[in-house]
Scaffold this motif. Structure first.
Motif, short mmCIF file in Angstrom:
data_model
loop_
_atom_site.label_atom_id
_atom_site.label_comp_id
_atom_site.label_asym_id
_atom_site.label_seq_id
_atom_site.Cartn_x
_atom_site.Cartn_y
_atom_site.Cartn_z
N PRO A 1 -25.13 44.53 -10.26
CA PRO A 1 -23.61 45.25 -10.77
C PRO A 1 -23.83 46.80 -10.51
CG PRO A 1 -25.24 44.22 -12.74
CD PRO A 1 -25.62 43.81 -11.29
N LEU B 1 -20.01 43.86 -17.37
CA LEU B 1 -19.45 44.40 -16.09
C LEU B 1 -18.42 45.49 -16.26
CD1 LEU B 1 -19.58 41.59 -13.23
CD2 LEU B 1 -21.09 43.23 -13.81
N ILE C 1 -21.82 42.19 -6.65
CA ILE C 1 -21.59 42.73 -8.03
C ILE C 1 -22.29 41.77 -9.01
CG2 ILE C 1 -20.14 43.09 -9.75
CD1 ILE C 1 -18.56 44.68 -7.57
N TRP D 1 -20.99 38.53 -20.06
CA TRP D 1 -21.38 38.92 -18.82
C TRP D 1 -20.08 39.95 -18.17
CZ3 TRP D 1 -23.24 35.17 -14.12
CH2 TRP D 1 -23.98 36.02 -13.40
N THR D 2 -18.92 39.09 -18.33
CA THR D 2 -17.57 40.04 -17.81
C THR D 2 -17.56 41.31 -18.61
OG1 THR D 2 -16.68 37.78 -17.54
CG2 THR D 2 -15.29 39.68 -17.51
N LEU E 1 -18.94 49.16 -14.81
CA LEU E 1 -17.79 49.77 -14.20
C LEU E 1 -17.42 51.19 -14.57
CD1 LEU E 1 -14.49 49.67 -12.95
CD2 LEU E 1 -14.51 48.43 -15.07
N ALA F 1 -14.80 43.45 -11.66
CA ALA F 1 -15.52 43.00 -12.96
C ALA F 1 -15.30 41.68 -13.46
CB ALA F 1 -15.30 43.96 -14.13
#
Lengths: 207, 498
Positions: free
Chosen positions: A18, A149, A14, A145-146, A153, A109
């Motif tokens: 991703p 994600l 991921i 970045w998080t 998601l 994530a």
């Protein structure tokens, strides 16, 4: 056991891919509740360890004042409300993800946060205030970045297009806030109620 | 740090924030606290303890006036520790000697020197100046209490017609210029010269806080609309005093910051308009600094009438101690109904007048406060090494007192003992100082280990390139270096590339 390893390896996939990663997570069963819980536990430990090991310059609190339960609440409450809010919002907006998928996806994530928080906190120990921009740069990269994600998601788990994704993400965040406000009001009123009953009891018992 | 891993384990198992041990003394009805450099509150042992009061049967019956005080609003202690009390509702000044025995009253007899609701006083070697609010003048007496002259509203076109000259507090500098606060005097202090009381200008006025909305209004509104706006007025200066060096200290109310100012000759605030009093702004509660007293080493003690707290700051505006509180029906020595004035004598005792209970409470320094003062005085003068011993004693009495850690840190930093400085800065919660010492340590470490550092960087670079090459060759040999990159293409058969 072998499956669990595959599930955990998916976390690294991921990071690199991703979009594919979340798709596989949802439709090829590359993740499970156990692997998600392991990732959550790792996220908690990463937060705790970074609180402890970040340099005093960037986190000026004493180690003895760090409360592990408080850190647990800081990590788990936003995560749980996000899962709930995103599931509820998307389930009435023709999202295809189940609650389990949202939970597993939301845990995956967090992978960049899990991987890079502790190294950054260790790096902070060789930096001074003058170099705080370096620290802040990487700090924001991890957060960005998080966050990215989380958006991917939403798109992949619920099979939305990009416009829907952004709209649903915004709605989920708003709904998270609404949940918190409602809980706060509820808690405040319950305290009042308990207080009222206590006073009533005292009043009656003194007569 | 080898310790931190042990902390990890400990922190996981130990829950709960460590509570600071409460230091409660039964005989003192308040707690003494201070703020550290991270603005955290911590309790310390009592710095000042109440040890008496004056004000009951103060004036002997043969003098003719009432025996007790009524609404004392200002105190003044001169160089020889004589004390003057402005007894507002009794329309007089009470003069006490250094042993707090009655000497005389001033301004009580009928005649040109009779006072009407005086509010402020200043005494120098030759004269007693009284802000005679009810008569709208400054009355001047000689040291034996005989009326000499008065200053009325200055005759000048510079003051607006509507301006009422109602002096409340005053001070006089070495030239004999008078610095006067007036009722609702948002223009600042009025300065009069000594000869004929001519108006010399305003001094030390507060500024109106300006924000974006005001700016937009000014840009967008028409002139008529602007006229209808409620005029924003700067905060009023509530008190004024002068120290031996001729610096003028003022307290202000209705201001967001700069409640206490230390003004030089040019009217510039040397303290930089910090925020004083409580660290939190509370709804419906204004910070109400009423008076300030400055002792011989420059420590400023100010009273905040809203909360009844006494805040003591060092000469640069750093909080040393805060104590006191409102009297909530306990009538205990050490609490106040409405503190109206503060004065400090040569021994450092504080005298605090309460205009509701009509008493003057006396507070004595504890050993702890004396040590802190001594250490801080040396520290402020830059004598860090000399202050070290005193700071150690302070820490012996209270290990949490952050200023002591800061003092030790600066001393060690000056000596070049970076490791100890680092530790002490951390205890003092001073991030900047910590960072500076760490920088020194890092430079030293790099200098000492330059060989190792450069070699290891070189080795790492070589390893990186070598590793990359080996990796590439391996992949190339196996022949699976390339897989589909587009997401659509990879969906059906991703299981191979996991």
């Amino acid at each position: 056991m072998g499956e669990l390893v595959i599930h955990l390896k998916q976390a690294i996939r991921i990071l690199r891919h991703p979009v594919d990663g979340f798709w596989e997570l949802r439709y090829e069963k590359r993740g499970s509740l156990i692997s998600a819980l392991i990732l959550l536990l790792l996220a908690y430990l990463a937060t705790l360890i970074s609180e402890i090991s970040t340099s005093f310059i960037f986190n000026p609190i004493e180690i003895k004042f760090i409360n592990p339960w408080l850190v647990l609440a800081q990590v788990s409450i936003p995560w749980l409300t996000w899962v709930l809010a995103n599931y509820l919002v998307s389930s009435i907006n023709r999202g295809q993800g189940r609650l389990l998928d949202v939970m597993i996806g939301s845990a995956y994530a967090l992978v960049p946060y899990i991987f890079f928080t502790i190294p950054l906190s260790l790096v902070s120990n060789v930096l001074t205030i003058g170099e705080s921009s370096i620290y802040m740069f990487f700090h924001y990269i991890i957060i960005g970045w998080t966050g990215f994600l989380f958006i991917v998601l939403v798109q992949e788990i619920h099979n939305y297009d990009i416009g829907e994704t952004i709209w649903i993400t915004v709605l989920s965040v708003l709904f998270m806030l609404a949940i918190w406000i409602l809980l706060l009001i509820f808690a405040g009123l319950s305290v009042q109620l308990v207080d009222f009953i206590e006073q009533l009891y005292e009043e009656v018992s003194f007569r | 740090m080898p310790n931190w891993f042990r902390f990890v384990i400990a922190a996981v198992f130990i829950a709960g924030i460590g509570f600071q041990p409460a230091m409660v003394k039964a005989e003192i009805p308040y707690r003494t606290f201070s703020y550290d450099s991270g603005n955290g509150e911590f309790y310390v042992q009592p710095a000042y303890v109440p040890f008496g009061y004056i004000g009951l049967n103060l004036v002997p019956p043969e003098s003719g006036g009432p025996a007790n005080l009524n609404n004392p609003n200002d105190l003044f202690i001169d160089d020889t520790d004589n004390m003057y009390i402005v007894d507002t509702k009794n329309n007089r000044i009470v003069h006490l000697d250094a042993n707090r025995r009655y000497i005389r009253t001033i301004g009580a007899e009928a005649g040109p020197g009779q006072l009407k609701e005086p509010n402020g006083i200043y005494v120098n070697e030759s004269n007693v100046y009284v802000a005679d609010t009810g008569n709208k003048r400054i009355a001047v007496y000689d040291r034996s209490g005989t009326f000499e002259r008065e200053y009325k509203r200055p005759d000048t076109t510079l003051l607006p017609k509507s301006f009422e000259f109602e002096p409340t507090k005053l001070t006089v500098d070495k030239r004999g210029f008078l610095f006067i606060t007036t009722n609702n005097g948002y223009q600042g202090l009025i300065v009069l010269d000594s000869e004929e009381g001519a108006f010399q200008g305003f001094f030390g006025a507060n500024r109106v806080p300006f924000n974006l909305i005001d700016y937009l209004k000014r840009k967008v509104y028409t002139e008529d609309q602007l006229k209808k706006e409620i005029k924003k007025l700067p905060g009023t200066v509530s008190n004024v005093m002068i120290d031996r060096d001729g610096l003028i200290y003022t307290t202000s109310i209705s201001v967001p910051n700069g409640h206490i100012k230390k003004l030089n000759f040019a009217g510039k605030d040397l303290l930089g308009e910090k925020v004083y009093g409580d660290r939190y702004v509370r709804i419906n509660e204004e910070t109400l600094f009423r008076d300030i007293a400055v002792d011989r080493s420059g420590n400023m003690t100010a009273i905040e009438a809203q909360s009844g707290y006494i805040y003591q700051y060092d000469s640069q505006g750093g909080l040393l101690f805060a104590f006191g509180g409102k009297n909530a029906g306990f009538n205990k020595l050490g609490l106040f109904d409405y503190p109206s004035s503060i004065a400090v004598d040569s021994k450092g005792n504080l005298y605090i007048a309460d205009r509701v209970s009509n008493l003057i409470q006396i507070f004595r320094q504890t050993e702890f406060a004396q040590l802190v003062h001594k250490a801080n005085e040396l520290f402020m003068l830059g004598k860090y090494e000399e202050s070290e011993g005193y700071w150690r004693e302070v820490l012996h009495l209270n290990s949490k007192y952050y200023k002591a850690h800061l003092g030790l840190a600066k001393s060690h930093y000056r000596k070049g003992d970076w490791q100890t400085a680092l530790k002490e800065y951390r205890l003092a919660k001073d991030v900047q100082g910590y960072s500076d010492s760490f920088w020194q340590i890092r430079v030293l470490w790099l200098q000492n280990n330059f060989g190792i550092v450069s070699t290891s960087i070189l080795v790492l670079i070589i390893l990186y390139y070598a590793g990359k090459k080996v990796w590439k060759n391996k992949k190339w040999r196996k022949g699976d270096g390339r897989t589909g990159h587009s997401p659509q293409a990879s969906h059906p058969n991703t299981s191979a590339s996991g």
